[in-house]
Design a protein around this motif. Structure first.
Motif, PDB file in Angstrom:
ATOM      1  N   ALA A 147       0.714  -1.196  -0.110  1.00  0.00           N
ATOM      2  CA  ALA A 147      -0.090  -0.107   0.101  1.00  0.00           C
ATOM      3  C   ALA A 147       0.781   1.079  -0.017  1.00  0.00           C
ATOM      4  O   ALA A 147       1.769   1.421   0.746  1.00  0.00           O
ATOM      5  CB  ALA A 147      -0.805   0.031   1.294  1.00  0.00           C
ATOM      6  N   TYR A 148       0.353   2.235  -0.758  1.00  0.00           N
ATOM      7  CA  TYR A 148       1.112   3.559  -0.701  1.00  0.00           C
ATOM      8  C   TYR A 148       0.130   4.428  -0.308  1.00  0.00           C
ATOM      9  O   TYR A 148      -1.017   4.437  -0.661  1.00  0.00           O
ATOM     10  CB  TYR A 148       1.643   3.915  -2.300  1.00  0.00           C
ATOM     11  N   VAL A 149       0.660   5.399   0.463  1.00  0.00           N
ATOM     12  CA  VAL A 149      -0.106   6.819   0.729  1.00  0.00           C
ATOM     13  C   VAL A 149       0.637   8.012   0.538  1.00  0.00           C
ATOM     14  O   VAL A 149       1.707   8.093   0.835  1.00  0.00           O
ATOM     15  CB  VAL A 149      -0.913   6.747   2.157  1.00  0.00           C
ATOM     16  N   HIS A 150       0.277   8.800  -0.530  1.00  0.00           N
ATOM     17  CA  HIS A 150       1.038   9.766  -0.747  1.00  0.00           C
ATOM     18  C   HIS A 150       0.394  11.203  -0.396  1.00  0.00           C
ATOM     19  O   HIS A 150      -0.892  11.288  -0.701  1.00  0.00           O
ATOM     20  CB  HIS A 150       1.035   9.960  -2.260  1.00  0.00           C
ATOM     21  N   ILE A 173       1.808  14.423  -7.608  1.00  0.00           N
ATOM     22  CA  ILE A 173       1.639  13.625  -6.694  1.00  0.00           C
ATOM     23  C   ILE A 173       0.349  12.831  -7.176  1.00  0.00           C
ATOM     24  O   ILE A 173       0.224  11.614  -6.814  1.00  0.00           O
ATOM     25  CB  ILE A 173       1.969  13.932  -5.255  1.00  0.00           C
ATOM     26  N   VAL A 174      -0.808  13.500  -7.023  1.00  0.00           N
ATOM     27  CA  VAL A 174      -1.883  12.972  -7.568  1.00  0.00           C
ATOM     28  C   VAL A 174      -1.901  12.153  -8.895  1.00  0.00           C
ATOM     29  O   VAL A 174      -2.292  11.016  -8.799  1.00  0.00           O
ATOM     30  CB  VAL A 174      -3.003  14.034  -7.827  1.00  0.00           C
ATOM     31  N   GLY A 175      -1.295  12.691  -9.875  1.00  0.00           N
ATOM     32  CA  GLY A 175      -1.205  11.664 -10.971  1.00  0.00           C
ATOM     33  C   GLY A 175      -0.217  10.780 -10.958  1.00  0.00           C
ATOM     34  O   GLY A 175      -0.604   9.618 -11.423  1.00  0.00           O
ATOM     35  N   LEU A 176       0.972  10.761 -10.185  1.00  0.00           N
ATOM     36  CA  LEU A 176       1.698   9.720  -9.676  1.00  0.00           C
ATOM     37  C   LEU A 176       0.810   8.692  -8.967  1.00  0.00           C
ATOM     38  O   LEU A 176       1.177   7.428  -9.342  1.00  0.00           O
ATOM     39  CB  LEU A 176       2.818  10.379  -9.021  1.00  0.00           C
ATOM     40  N   SER A 177       0.082   8.921  -8.021  1.00  0.00           N
ATOM     41  CA  SER A 177      -0.564   7.930  -7.325  1.00  0.00           C
ATOM     42  C   SER A 177      -1.430   7.165  -7.991  1.00  0.00           C
ATOM     43  O   SER A 177      -1.683   5.821  -7.976  1.00  0.00           O
ATOM     44  CB  SER A 177      -1.253   8.780  -6.170  1.00  0.00           C
ATOM     45  N   LYS A 178      -2.093   7.912  -8.912  1.00  0.00           N
ATOM     46  CA  LYS A 178      -3.009   7.295  -9.892  1.00  0.00           C
ATOM     47  C   LYS A 178      -2.373   6.176 -10.954  1.00  0.00           C
ATOM     48  O   LYS A 178      -2.748   5.159 -10.998  1.00  0.00           O
ATOM     49  CB  LYS A 178      -3.827   8.386 -10.740  1.00  0.00           C
ATOM     50  N   ALA A 179      -1.256   6.479 -11.351  1.00  0.00           N
ATOM     51  CA  ALA A 179      -0.559   5.836 -12.330  1.00  0.00           C
ATOM     52  C   ALA A 179       0.057   4.606 -11.720  1.00  0.00           C
ATOM     53  O   ALA A 179      -0.028   3.559 -12.208  1.00  0.00           O
ATOM     54  CB  ALA A 179       0.509   6.766 -12.804  1.00  0.00           C
ATOM     55  N   ARG A 190      -1.864  -1.202  -3.996  1.00  0.00           N
ATOM     56  CA  ARG A 190      -2.769  -0.206  -4.160  1.00  0.00           C
ATOM     57  C   ARG A 190      -2.150   1.247  -3.721  1.00  0.00           C
ATOM     58  O   ARG A 190      -1.140   1.292  -2.907  1.00  0.00           O
ATOM     59  CB  ARG A 190      -4.086  -0.214  -3.077  1.00  0.00           C
ATOM     60  N   SER A 191      -2.617   2.483  -4.356  1.00  0.00           N
ATOM     61  CA  SER A 191      -2.190   3.772  -4.177  1.00  0.00           C
ATOM     62  C   SER A 191      -3.315   4.534  -3.943  1.00  0.00           C
ATOM     63  O   SER A 191      -4.243   4.750  -4.867  1.00  0.00           O
ATOM     64  CB  SER A 191      -1.111   3.896  -5.366  1.00  0.00           C
ATOM     65  N   ASP A 242      -9.464  -2.595  -0.686  1.00  0.00           N
ATOM     66  CA  ASP A 242     -10.163  -2.855  -2.034  1.00  0.00           C
ATOM     67  C   ASP A 242     -10.191  -1.322  -2.486  1.00  0.00           C
ATOM     68  O   ASP A 242     -10.726  -0.763  -3.335  1.00  0.00           O
ATOM     69  CB  ASP A 242     -11.317  -3.011  -1.966  1.00  0.00           C
ATOM     70  N   VAL A 243      -9.496  -0.380  -1.638  1.00  0.00           N
ATOM     71  CA  VAL A 243      -9.543   1.438  -1.908  1.00  0.00           C
ATOM     72  C   VAL A 243      -8.086   1.397  -2.809  1.00  0.00           C
ATOM     73  O   VAL A 243      -7.031   1.404  -1.951  1.00  0.00           O
ATOM     74  CB  VAL A 243      -9.711   2.001  -0.675  1.00  0.00           C
ATOM     75  N   THR A 244      -8.225   1.949  -3.760  1.00  0.00           N
ATOM     76  CA  THR A 244      -7.365   2.457  -4.637  1.00  0.00           C
ATOM     77  C   THR A 244      -7.530   3.668  -5.684  1.00  0.00           C
ATOM     78  O   THR A 244      -8.387   3.400  -6.108  1.00  0.00           O
ATOM     79  CB  THR A 244      -6.339   1.050  -5.297  1.00  0.00           C
ATOM     80  N   GLY A 245      -6.555   4.186  -5.881  1.00  0.00           N
ATOM     81  CA  GLY A 245      -6.674   5.442  -6.990  1.00  0.00           C
ATOM     82  C   GLY A 245      -7.693   6.509  -6.525  1.00  0.00           C
ATOM     83  O   GLY A 245      -8.030   7.068  -7.537  1.00  0.00           O
ATOM     84  N   GLN A 246      -7.540   6.796  -5.178  1.00  0.00           N
ATOM     85  CA  GLN A 246      -8.547   7.674  -5.003  1.00  0.00           C
ATOM     86  C   GLN A 246      -7.753   8.895  -4.274  1.00  0.00           C
ATOM     87  O   GLN A 246      -6.706   8.886  -4.019  1.00  0.00           O
ATOM     88  CB  GLN A 246      -9.457   7.159  -3.816  1.00  0.00           C
ATOM     89  N   ILE A 247      -8.561  10.266  -3.993  1.00  0.00           N
ATOM     90  CA  ILE A 247      -8.068  11.363  -3.438  1.00  0.00           C
ATOM     91  C   ILE A 247      -8.843  11.711  -2.252  1.00  0.00           C
ATOM     92  O   ILE A 247      -9.987  11.634  -2.465  1.00  0.00           O
ATOM     93  CB  ILE A 247      -8.018  12.297  -4.280  1.00  0.00           C
ATOM     94  N   PHE A 248      -8.124  11.535  -1.265  1.00  0.00           N
ATOM     95  CA  PHE A 248      -9.124  11.796   0.254  1.00  0.00           C
ATOM     96  C   PHE A 248      -8.523  13.123   0.939  1.00  0.00           C
ATOM     97  O   PHE A 248      -7.260  13.560   0.560  1.00  0.00           O
ATOM     98  CB  PHE A 248      -8.896  10.604   0.978  1.00  0.00           C
TER      99      PHE A 248
END
Length: 305
Positions: A147-150, A173-179, A190-191, A242-248
């Motif tokens: 798991a990555y959290v950026h 960083i948002v783009g990097l996380s999604k990629a 997941r990221s 199951d949570v990935t590719g999101q912005i919180f």
């Protein structure tokens, strides 16, 4: 706190103070072994003396019966990032999560910003997040989990004055996380990106010369750095698998799910466009949906709860 991270190993960058410290401590309380990374420098980049912030956090974790090691490498350096991950492997035998929290600020209006002021912020936030994430990626891939959290910011998601370098890095960083989420989904990795609202040493450098600035700073002082950690722990635990590719976003007791860019209006012509028809038809059609030049404080106008 439940042992949601029991048996897991987490690397937290910039974990000597503020948000990172809170995350490192809560990870340990949840049962994780923690690599506490912090360069141990002032906001300006100058070296500080005495026991390093990372060592102080390790001592706190060990005092509560947890396991942790200190790391003083720079996220901006590729080899140093590799060494951080290796420290996790050497000390605890594996790595399960990376929290890219390290940061710096060089706030200045764009027309006065120097190349060094731009590059130094990009190097720590954006390149640093890439370096550390990339160092962990082969290990995540091999074990089929991770798991990555950026840490992003509303400065990137919305905008702020005098932060072209920071804004560019944080939206990057948002783009990097999604990629990363897309590329590594097949390996069970997941990221996600999190925008933390918190009064920290870094945020305390914001000017408060005008009445408006003073009001903003007083509001920021109500934002507790330690409030970010529970969400990050949950996100990296098996409960977040199951949570990935999101912005919180996390703002004291509030948690946000941010929107992501999607088309909101379209214009079409069978004849093709000319500059004249674009000006005559498209701009007026779209104008009501243009976003104003909001700054973060214009959007988050209510007091934190």
């Amino acid at each position: 706190m439940t042992k949601a991270m029991e048996g897991k190993v987490v690397l937290v960058t910039g974990a000597g103070r503020g948000v990172g410290r809170g995350i490192a401590l809560d990870m340990a309380r949840a049962g994780a072994a923690v690599v506490v990374n912090d360069l141990g420098v002032a906001l300006s980049g100058a070296t500080e003396t005495g026991l390093s912030p990372a060592q102080e956090v390790v001592a706190e974790i060990e005092a509560m019966g947890g396991r942790a090691v200190a790391d003083g490498h720079s996220v901006a350096d590729w080899d140093a990032a590799q060494a951080m991950v290796q420290a996790a492997l050497d000390s605890f035998g594996r790595i399960d999560a990376v929290v890219n929290n390290a940061g710096n600020l060089r706030d200045v209006l764009f027309h006065r910003m120097t190349e060094e002021e731009f590059d130094s912020v990009i190097a720590v936030h954006l390149k640093g997040s890439f370096n550390v994430s990339r160092a962990a990626a082969p290990h995540f891939k091999e074990q089929g989990s991770g798991a990555y959290v950026h840490m992003t910011s509303t400065s990137g998601l919305i905008g702020n004055l005098g932060q072209a370098n920071y804004t560019a890095a944080k939206l990057g960083i948002v783009g990097l996380s999604k990629a990363i989420a897309i590329d590594m989904q097949r390996f069970g990795v997941r990221s996600n990106a999190v925008a933390p609202f918190a009064w920290t040493r870094m945020v305390s450098s914001i000017p408060d010369d005008t009445p408006e600035q003073k009001k903003r700073v007083e509001g920021l002082k109500k934002l507790v750095a330690e409030k970010i950690a529970p969400f990050v722990v949950a996100l990296t635990s098996d409960a977040g698998k199951d949570v990935t590719g999101q912005i919180f976003g996390v703002r004291n007791n509030e948690i946000y799910l941010f929107s992501q860019p999607r088309p909101i209006r379209t214009a079409h012509t069978s004849d093709g466009w000319t500059p004249e028809t674009v000006a005559e038809r498209v701009f007026p059609m779209f104008r009501n949906d243009f976003y104003p030049l909001h700054k973060s404080g214009d959007v988050f106008t209510w007091d934190p709860v």
